[in-house]
Design a protein around this motif. Structure first.
Motif, mmCIF file in Angstrom:
data_model
loop_
_atom_site.group_PDB
_atom_site.id
_atom_site.type_symbol
_atom_site.label_atom_id
_atom_site.label_comp_id
_atom_site.label_asym_id
_atom_site.label_seq_id
_atom_site.Cartn_x
_atom_site.Cartn_y
_atom_site.Cartn_z
ATOM 1 N N UNK A 355 0.728 -1.231 0.078
ATOM 2 C CA UNK A 355 0.194 0.016 0.090
ATOM 3 C C UNK A 355 0.893 1.448 -0.093
ATOM 4 N N UNK A 356 2.117 1.103 0.190
ATOM 5 C CA UNK A 356 3.016 2.330 -0.035
ATOM 6 C C UNK A 356 3.182 2.917 -1.582
ATOM 7 N N UNK A 357 2.350 4.098 -1.740
ATOM 8 C CA UNK A 357 2.739 4.557 -3.240
ATOM 9 C C UNK A 357 4.177 5.207 -3.432
ATOM 10 N N UNK A 358 4.830 5.127 -2.473
ATOM 11 C CA UNK A 358 6.229 5.481 -2.677
ATOM 12 C C UNK A 358 7.218 4.537 -2.886
ATOM 13 N N UNK A 359 6.720 3.041 -3.089
ATOM 14 C CA UNK A 359 7.667 1.916 -3.418
ATOM 15 C C UNK A 359 7.051 1.923 -4.781
ATOM 16 N N UNK A 360 8.183 1.322 -5.592
ATOM 17 C CA UNK A 360 8.044 0.938 -7.064
ATOM 18 C C UNK A 360 8.387 -0.629 -7.163
ATOM 19 N N UNK A 361 7.608 -1.267 -7.291
ATOM 20 C CA UNK A 361 8.058 -2.931 -7.505
ATOM 21 C C UNK A 361 7.580 -3.144 -9.076
ATOM 22 N N UNK A 362 8.332 -3.723 -9.631
ATOM 23 C CA UNK A 362 8.071 -4.137 -11.109
ATOM 24 C C UNK A 362 7.973 -5.460 -11.329
ATOM 25 N N UNK A 363 6.869 -6.229 -11.494
ATOM 26 C CA UNK A 363 6.782 -7.863 -11.597
ATOM 27 C C UNK A 363 6.866 -8.285 -13.192
ATOM 28 N N UNK A 364 7.699 -9.266 -13.424
ATOM 29 C CA UNK A 364 7.844 -9.807 -14.716
ATOM 30 C C UNK A 364 7.397 -11.135 -14.491
ATOM 31 N N UNK A 365 6.868 -11.810 -15.720
ATOM 32 C CA UNK A 365 6.473 -13.113 -15.801
ATOM 33 C C UNK A 365 7.116 -13.896 -17.035
ATOM 34 N N UNK A 366 7.344 -15.152 -16.858
ATOM 35 C CA UNK A 366 7.513 -16.035 -17.981
ATOM 36 C C UNK A 366 6.279 -16.940 -18.325
ATOM 37 N N UNK A 367 5.231 -16.655 -17.333
ATOM 38 C CA UNK A 367 3.889 -17.746 -17.485
ATOM 39 C C UNK A 367 2.957 -16.773 -17.608
ATOM 40 N N UNK A 371 -1.239 -13.383 -16.668
ATOM 41 C CA UNK A 371 -1.576 -11.803 -16.966
ATOM 42 C C UNK A 371 -2.871 -11.508 -16.544
ATOM 43 N N UNK A 372 -3.907 -12.031 -17.104
ATOM 44 C CA UNK A 372 -5.272 -11.804 -16.709
ATOM 45 C C UNK A 372 -5.698 -12.117 -15.353
ATOM 46 N N UNK A 373 -5.404 -13.420 -14.917
ATOM 47 C CA UNK A 373 -5.808 -13.843 -13.689
ATOM 48 C C UNK A 373 -4.989 -13.229 -12.492
ATOM 49 N N UNK A 374 -3.837 -13.061 -12.639
ATOM 50 C CA UNK A 374 -3.129 -12.702 -11.291
ATOM 51 C C UNK A 374 -2.440 -11.337 -11.588
ATOM 52 N N UNK A 375 -1.794 -10.943 -12.399
ATOM 53 C CA UNK A 375 -0.788 -9.979 -12.399
ATOM 54 C C UNK A 375 -1.606 -8.529 -12.668
ATOM 55 N N UNK A 376 -2.505 -8.504 -13.830
ATOM 56 C CA UNK A 376 -3.376 -7.382 -13.799
ATOM 57 C C UNK A 376 -4.189 -7.030 -12.736
ATOM 58 N N UNK A 377 -4.850 -7.886 -12.012
ATOM 59 C CA UNK A 377 -5.712 -7.609 -10.911
ATOM 60 C C UNK A 377 -4.864 -6.943 -9.919
ATOM 61 N N UNK A 378 -3.827 -7.650 -9.521
ATOM 62 C CA UNK A 378 -2.763 -7.304 -8.478
ATOM 63 C C UNK A 378 -2.040 -5.857 -8.688
ATOM 64 N N UNK A 379 -1.597 -5.672 -9.865
ATOM 65 C CA UNK A 379 -1.345 -4.413 -10.509
ATOM 66 C C UNK A 379 -2.289 -3.244 -10.576
ATOM 67 N N UNK A 380 -3.440 -3.434 -10.851
ATOM 68 C CA UNK A 380 -4.705 -2.677 -10.794
ATOM 69 C C UNK A 380 -5.155 -2.390 -9.751
ATOM 70 N N UNK A 381 -4.325 -2.777 -8.322
ATOM 71 C CA UNK A 381 -4.977 -2.741 -7.110
ATOM 72 C C UNK A 381 -4.015 -1.862 -6.159
ATOM 73 N N UNK A 382 -2.551 -2.636 -6.075
ATOM 74 C CA UNK A 382 -1.764 -2.351 -5.111
ATOM 75 C C UNK A 382 -0.739 -1.090 -5.593
#
Length: 477
Positions: A355-367, A371-382
């Protein structure tokens, strides 16, 4: 007598990778014209900093274009060509092919194997736009290619720093381990290129307890920093000190290449006990995995303190081909994507820092299934999360399109970070970025044609996807 094949001209079509539909193609052309000449920002990659520090001419076509590029020799190996024939050094010092011209001939004879692959796009772009070659590479043109490329590489305008300027590379980040002395980056100070060539802090060498040299590396970390790295507090203090050292050499980001995305949030006493087991070589495989997970959370906390962007690159099954690993070592084209779970694995870290807006974490995946099931919802919230671009096996026209189609509706464009090339192949960087720019324009053109975006909005987005978002995500001034 074998009939000699006709040599085909090497011609890059100006509409390559654009939609076949004429309406969308015209929109894509207009978008691309606006952004095609923007500076290249390459915030994550594996080029050798020695190139830019020493600024010496590259040796020859084979050593520069083939030997460092596992995309190239993994394809050739898959068709039965031995790595020894390609001049790849063996760990045991056994003799391998050393005639660079002969190796280049093998490559040219089998260049047809790369049809339909992104490697073919990148290499053809390099041959045409960097070296000015006008015929396609094949067995008949191998000597012409080899001699022409070598002649150009000997010229002053093909020195590494000159190519940085020619390619309009505003910034390129290399990647170094926590124990690296950053000699080459230090050598750049005072040249003006220290602002173009920066480092990235990758501490895998001192956080991965599965490594045979883990304990020795932790001891070396203590020697470098003067901290007692045999204790948990001293170990963490040493890592903070190394991060500061990397920042002095331009680093704005860290990078973490873990097998999975697991994170942990242990108590201080439990973390200290786990660290002690790892140092004493009493750690189980589960202990080593848990320790890596704890260290991702520790690194996120340090990033919140010092402002460095955190990149997490999980999901590669490294060195799948044991025979190749034992003979030649790592990074020989035998790394394979693995299924990767994010929702549960990231939760300990996200509960602490997400919940820290001052933190930048960039997630990559080979799976890609995430994309649609996990990563997009996570990045679309946190607030702390952003999504890295299609990576490695998916750094391709179709891979980029799949990424945009699957994440945009949930995460939007502004929770992504533009493009990075993640490459050792220096000369292909302009081609890789050009592919990304063309594909983004293609995707945006479809939204405009379907009246889901105005063309004015698409022009704004084309700029952001090419230049704006990457500078913001990696905190580049």
């Amino acid at each position: 007598m074998t009939e000699k094949k006709t040599v085909q001209p090497l011609a890059l079509h100006p509409d390559r990778l654009f939609p076949s539909d004429p309406v969308q193609r015209d929109i894509a052309r207009r978008l691309y014209q606006q952004i095609k000449n923007l500076p290249i920002v390459s915030p994550h990659g594996h080029t050798d900093p020695r190139w830019f520090a020493d600024n010496a001419n590259f040796d020859n076509a084979t050593a520069l274009l083939l030997l460092p590029d596992h995309y190239v020799f993994r394809m050739l190996y898959s068709q039965g060509i031995k790595l020894e024939e390609l001049g790849i050094r063996r760990k045991d010092g056994a003799v391998v092919e050393s005639d660079y011209r002969k190796i280049f001939h093998i490559f040219a004879k089998h260049y047809y194997l790369f049809r339909g692959t992104p490697s073919r796009i990148w290499l053809d772009s390099v041959f045409s736009e960097v070296f000015g070659l006008e015929d396609c590479l094949c067995e008949q043109t191998a000597d012409h290619y080899y001699d022409s490329i070598n002649a150009r590489l000997a010229k002053p305008e093909f020195k590494p720093r000159a190519l940085l300027d020619r390619f309009n590379i505003e910034l390129i980040a290399t990647t170094e381990g926590a124990l690296n002395d950053l000699t080459h980056h230090a050598k750049l100070k005072g040249t003006g290129y220290e602002r173009k060539v920066i480092t990235t802090f990758r501490p895998d060498d001192v956080v991965d307890a599965d490594r045979a040299d883990f304990a020795a590396n932790v001891a070396k970390l203590g020697e470098l920093t003067g901290e007692n790295t045999q204790s948990w507090p001293g170990y963490l203090a040493a890592l903070r000190q190394r991060r500061a050292f990397f920042r002095e050499h331009g680093a704005t980001a860290t990078d973490h290449g873990h097998p999975t995305a697991i994170t942990a949030d242990l108590s201080e006493s439990d973390a200290a006990a786990l660290f002690a087991r790892c140092l004493a070589s009493n750690a189980s495989a589960a202990d080593a995995e848990l320790f890596r997970g704890q260290m991702l959370t520790e690194m996120a906390g340090m990033s919140l303190q010092d402002g460095m962007t955190m990149q997490i690159h999980p999901g590669a099954h490294r060195n799948h081909n044991t025979v190749i690993f034992e003979r030649f070592g790592p990074d020989k084209g035998a790394d394979i994507p693995s299924p990767t779970e994010f929702v549960s694995n990231l939760k300990p870290l996200l509960q602490k820092y997400g919940n820290e807006a001052g933190l930048n974490i960039i997630l990559f995946t080979l799976d890609e299934t995430t994309y649609a099931r996990e990563l997009a919802p996570l990045a679309g919230h946190y607030p702390a999360l952003k999504l890295g671009p299609a990576w490695w096996f998916h750094d391709s026209p179709e891979g980029m399109l799949r990424f945009r189609h699957q994440v945009t509706e949930t995460a939007g464009f502004y929770n992504t970070v533009g493009f990075n090339d993640d490459t050792r192949a220096f000369l292909s960087i302009p081609a890789r970025h050009d592919v990304a720019r063309r594909i983004d324009c293609r995707f945006l053109a479809g939204l405009v044609a379907e009246h889901r975006l105005t063309e004015a909005e698409a022009h704004e987005l084309a700029y952001e996807l090419t230049y704006g978002l990457v500078k913001k995500a990696y905190q580049l001034k």
